[in-house]
Design a protein around this motif. Structure first.
Motif, PDB file in Angstrom:
ATOM      1  N   ARG A   1       2.309  -4.217  -5.372  1.00 55.38           N
ATOM      2  CA  ARG A   1       0.982  -3.836  -5.265  1.00 55.38           C
ATOM      3  C   ARG A   1       0.934  -4.986  -3.179  1.00 55.38           C
ATOM      4  O   ARG A   1       1.505  -6.091  -4.082  1.00 55.38           O
TER       5      ARG A   1
ATOM      6  N   PHE B   1       1.000  -0.295  -1.280  1.00 56.10           N
ATOM      7  CA  PHE B   1       2.325  -1.300  -1.035  1.00 56.10           C
ATOM      8  C   PHE B   1       3.500  -1.322  -0.573  1.00 56.10           C
ATOM      9  O   PHE B   1       3.631  -1.529   0.855  1.00 56.10           O
TER      10      PHE B   1
ATOM     11  N   MET C   1      -2.200   6.932  -1.650  1.00 58.80           N
ATOM     12  CA  MET C   1      -1.007   5.964  -3.411  1.00 58.80           C
ATOM     13  C   MET C   1      -2.054   4.899  -3.170  1.00 58.80           C
ATOM     14  O   MET C   1      -2.270   4.458  -4.448  1.00 58.80           O
ATOM     15  N   ASP C   2      -3.285   4.674  -1.943  1.00 56.32           N
ATOM     16  CA  ASP C   2      -4.333   3.427  -2.729  1.00 56.32           C
ATOM     17  C   ASP C   2      -4.118   4.062  -3.841  1.00 56.32           C
ATOM     18  O   ASP C   2      -5.047   3.002  -4.932  1.00 56.32           O
TER      19      ASP C   2
ATOM     20  N   TYR D   1      -3.462  -6.363   1.088  1.00 56.36           N
ATOM     21  CA  TYR D   1      -4.051  -5.152   1.563  1.00 56.36           C
ATOM     22  C   TYR D   1      -5.800  -5.088   2.161  1.00 56.36           C
ATOM     23  O   TYR D   1      -6.206  -6.207   2.064  1.00 56.36           O
TER      24      TYR D   1
ATOM     25  N   ALA E   1       2.584   5.206   0.638  1.00 59.23           N
ATOM     26  CA  ALA E   1       2.832   4.134   0.581  1.00 59.23           C
ATOM     27  C   ALA E   1       2.658   2.937   0.557  1.00 59.23           C
ATOM     28  O   ALA E   1       2.226   1.509   1.029  1.00 59.23           O
TER      29      ALA E   1
ATOM     30  N   ASP F   1       0.090   3.811   5.420  1.00 54.77           N
ATOM     31  CA  ASP F   1      -0.806   4.260   5.344  1.00 54.77           C
ATOM     32  C   ASP F   1      -1.193   4.719   6.500  1.00 54.77           C
ATOM     33  O   ASP F   1      -0.565   4.499   7.400  1.00 54.77           O
TER      34      ASP F   1
ATOM     35  N   LEU G   1       4.938   1.255  -7.813  1.00 59.62           N
ATOM     36  CA  LEU G   1       4.467   2.318  -8.198  1.00 59.62           C
ATOM     37  C   LEU G   1       6.563   2.803  -7.962  1.00 59.62           C
ATOM     38  O   LEU G   1       6.851   2.075  -7.187  1.00 59.62           O
TER      39      LEU G   1
ATOM     40  N   GLY H   1       0.291  -0.551   4.410  1.00 63.93           N
ATOM     41  CA  GLY H   1      -0.105   0.283   3.280  1.00 63.93           C
ATOM     42  C   GLY H   1      -0.752  -0.690   1.662  1.00 63.93           C
ATOM     43  O   GLY H   1       0.153  -2.017   1.853  1.00 63.93           O
TER      44      GLY H   1
ATOM     45  N   ARG I   1       6.325   8.298   0.564  1.00 62.62           N
ATOM     46  CA  ARG I   1       6.533   7.342   0.145  1.00 62.62           C
ATOM     47  C   ARG I   1       6.320   5.774   1.906  1.00 62.62           C
ATOM     48  O   ARG I   1       6.051   4.921   2.035  1.00 62.62           O
TER      49      ARG I   1
ATOM     50  N   LEU J   1       8.280   0.389  -5.538  1.00 64.73           N
ATOM     51  CA  LEU J   1       6.990  -0.972  -5.015  1.00 64.73           C
ATOM     52  C   LEU J   1       6.231  -1.409  -5.190  1.00 64.73           C
ATOM     53  O   LEU J   1       5.703  -0.907  -6.778  1.00 64.73           O
TER      54      LEU J   1
ATOM     55  N   PRO K   1      -4.151  -1.327  -4.004  1.00 59.02           N
ATOM     56  CA  PRO K   1      -4.219  -0.033  -4.726  1.00 59.02           C
ATOM     57  C   PRO K   1      -4.605  -0.456  -5.992  1.00 59.02           C
ATOM     58  O   PRO K   1      -4.932  -1.167  -6.665  1.00 59.02           O
TER      59      PRO K   1
END
Length: 541
Positions: A240, A225, A534-535, A244, A93, A96, A257, A223, A90, A238, A252
């Motif tokens: 996008r 998300f 997670m990306d 980002y 996500a 980062d 997610l 991150g 988490r 979560l 991502p």
């Protein structure tokens, strides 16, 4: 300053150190009993079922659901241990990593950060940040944000589980994209490894300003998300992050997610197998073996694993003969052979395939005759090996403990009682009260620094076992003081020799973890102690 003022200041610093030690010890206990992974990748590019590897690039768009063993207590980087099978996915996500340890090269690698370097062998460090990176609320991820995060970690009131590292660093803002880091105790040429594993997730200052009650439930990071919804005890959705920092690269990959809480590992497996979820991380040997044959498995190995930790401050294991007798009475290979639990028997704390393993140094093999001789010798001196074994209350831990108990019944003058307790009580007894004789611990060490130094250095406030060995201290200091791979390998070889000679612990299963997924998942790439980026996680092309 008056003597009264000096005394008061000393008392405050002493209280702060006790609070820091307590917070760190609790974090240590949670990390040691959670399920995690790390180190060097064992993924050969193929899934367990023989399909194209889940490490292949993912397509853009779509949704995935990842299972976790429990809901989050909080979603801030201060109170979340770096444990891949708990909350660290988490963190990846939402925040980062600034820097990470690459399992292929074993080097600290920049991500959100641009560089982390020292020109004076670790006396000072310079952290450079990427320009243009912003938190999801639009505020800049700059040097002031790094300093505030690290100062918050170091503040005992924040109850950070990473306080041990943060309290040893002084930070200074040089310019908007540059932070100067200064170890306070001594130069540390391996400080970058501590940053990459313990202080790598950064929260927006705007969120920190709201205080722990708010920032734990309303995370703001940089991150891939952002948190859309959180149904306590059930799931977190979560979506996008539209701003980002890598959006121009098509990251991502996923639109959404979801993290869903499923405590039972068998239920996790069946949920993914039935298509009701897509992936989870596990260190359960039986589950990983099953996944290799039926689903997809991205396997990961590191040093550590399943360990019996002795309390060297208490009888009977304050006597090395008792520690040696117990380990000689048992055979690690007998555990998976009997329980069929998929464990890989350990010969050392350092995994055989790892970069620091010394093949010439290993735990003594089973020797029942010598074990009985030592048990009898101790009993004749009025020191019968009579002990309680503290374990977390879960089926696999209890099953191994019962196996050990059954094998010890074959010997005279040794008696073992199993003490299974829920995780909260376990943490109190082990980490706070240190009220145990022997305890099950689980360690996943991506690098000896800073983890093993904190666990085993004799003067460390996080040394929960009471191990005090001059040879181990010298080896740990030598490993910390050098970045030369050969020098570090020699240092940790000496540490292995001290472990074998003094027997402060017994490793019975190597550290293996893995991402179990169905046929839809792609883009699985590990970093640090078994976590995944997670990306780039997504659906297969």
């Amino acid at each position: 300053m008056s003597s009264r003022s000096k005394s008061s200041a000393t008392q405050v610093r002493s209280r702060e150190r006790r609070v820091a030690a307590l917070a760190g010890a609790v974090a240590l206990a949670l990390a040691l009993t959670a399920c995690g992974g790390g180190g060097g990748s064992g993924n050969d590019g193929k899934d367990g079922a023989g399909n194209a590897g889940a490490s292949a690039a993912a397509k853009s768009g779509g949704k995935l659901t990842m299972l976790a063993v429990q809901d989050s207590a909080a979603l801030d980087p201060f109170r979340v241990p770096s444990v891949a099978l708990a909350d660290e996915p988490r963190m990846a996500a939402l925040y980062d990593p600034l820097f990470f340890i690459d399992p292929k090269t074993h080097q600290v690698t920049p991500h959100l950060g641009e560089s982390l370097s020292t020109a004076d062998n670790g006396a000072t460090w310079t952290m450079k940040l990427r320009p243009g990176v912003r938190f999801s609320d639009g505020t800049p991820l700059d040097a002031a944000a790094i300093k505030l995060n690290y100062d918050t970690h170091a503040n005992p009131a924040a109850r950070s589980v990473h306080i041990a590292v943060a309290m040893g660093i002084k930070t200074e803002v040089v310019d908007p994209l540059t932070v100067k880091l200064m170890p306070t105790a001594a130069p540390n040429p391996n400080l970058d490894r501590a940053i990459a594993t313990e202080l790598t997730y950064i929260m927006a200052p705007s969120a920190i300003a709201k205080g722990p009650e708010k920032y734990g439930a309303e995370p703001v990071g940089a991150g891939p998300f952002v948190l859309k919804s959180w149904t306590r005890g059930s799931e977190q959705v979560l979506e996008r992050n539209p701003d980002y920092w890598q959006k121009d690269k098509g990251l991502p990959k996923l639109d959404q997610l979801t993290f869903r809480s499923v405590p039972d590992i068998k239920q996790q497996y069946n949920t993914v197998k039935s298509g009701q979820a897509d992936l989870f991380i596990s260190s359960d040997g039986m589950v990983l073996e099953q996944a290799k044959n039926e689903l997809n498995l991205a396997k990961f190995e590191t040093d550590g694993g399943q360990i019996v930790q002795f309390n060297l401050r208490k009888a009977p294991f304050d006597d090395v003969r008792a520690r040696r007798a117990l380990t000689l009475a048992l055979d690690p290979a007998d555990i998976p052979k009997t329980l069929n639990n998929g464990y890989t028997p350990a010969k050392s704390f350092f995994t055989a395939s790892g970069q620091f393993a010394d093949p010439a140094v290993s735990q003594a093999p089973q020797d029942k005759a010598e074990a009985q001789r030592l048990f009898d010798q101790l009993a004749a001196e009025g020191k019968k090996v009579d002990f309680s074994y503290l374990v977390p209350q879960n089926p696999s831990s209890v099953a191994v403990a019962e196996f050990m108990q059954s094998r010890l019944k074959e010997f005279r003058n040794v008696s073992m009682r199993i003490e299974p307790v829920e995780i909260g009580q376990y943490t109190v007894k082990y980490a706070i009260q240190r009220d145990y004789q022997a305890v099950l611990t689980q360690i996943w060490a991506v690098d000896p620094e800073p983890m093993l130094y904190g666990y085993w250095y004799s003067q460390s406030p996080f040394n929960l076992s009471g191990w005090n060995n001059p040879d181990a201290d010298a080896a740990l200091n030598a490993g910390r003081a050098s970045t030369d791979p050969n020098v570090r390998k020699q240092a940790y070889s000496r540490l292995q020799q001290a472990l074998v000679s003094d027997v402060p612990l017994w490793a019975y299963a190597e550290s293996v973890t893995g991402v179990v997924s169905n046929g839809k998942v792609a883009g699985i790439e590990h970093y640090n102690a078994g976590n995944i980026f997670m990306d780039r996680l997504g659906l297969k092309q």
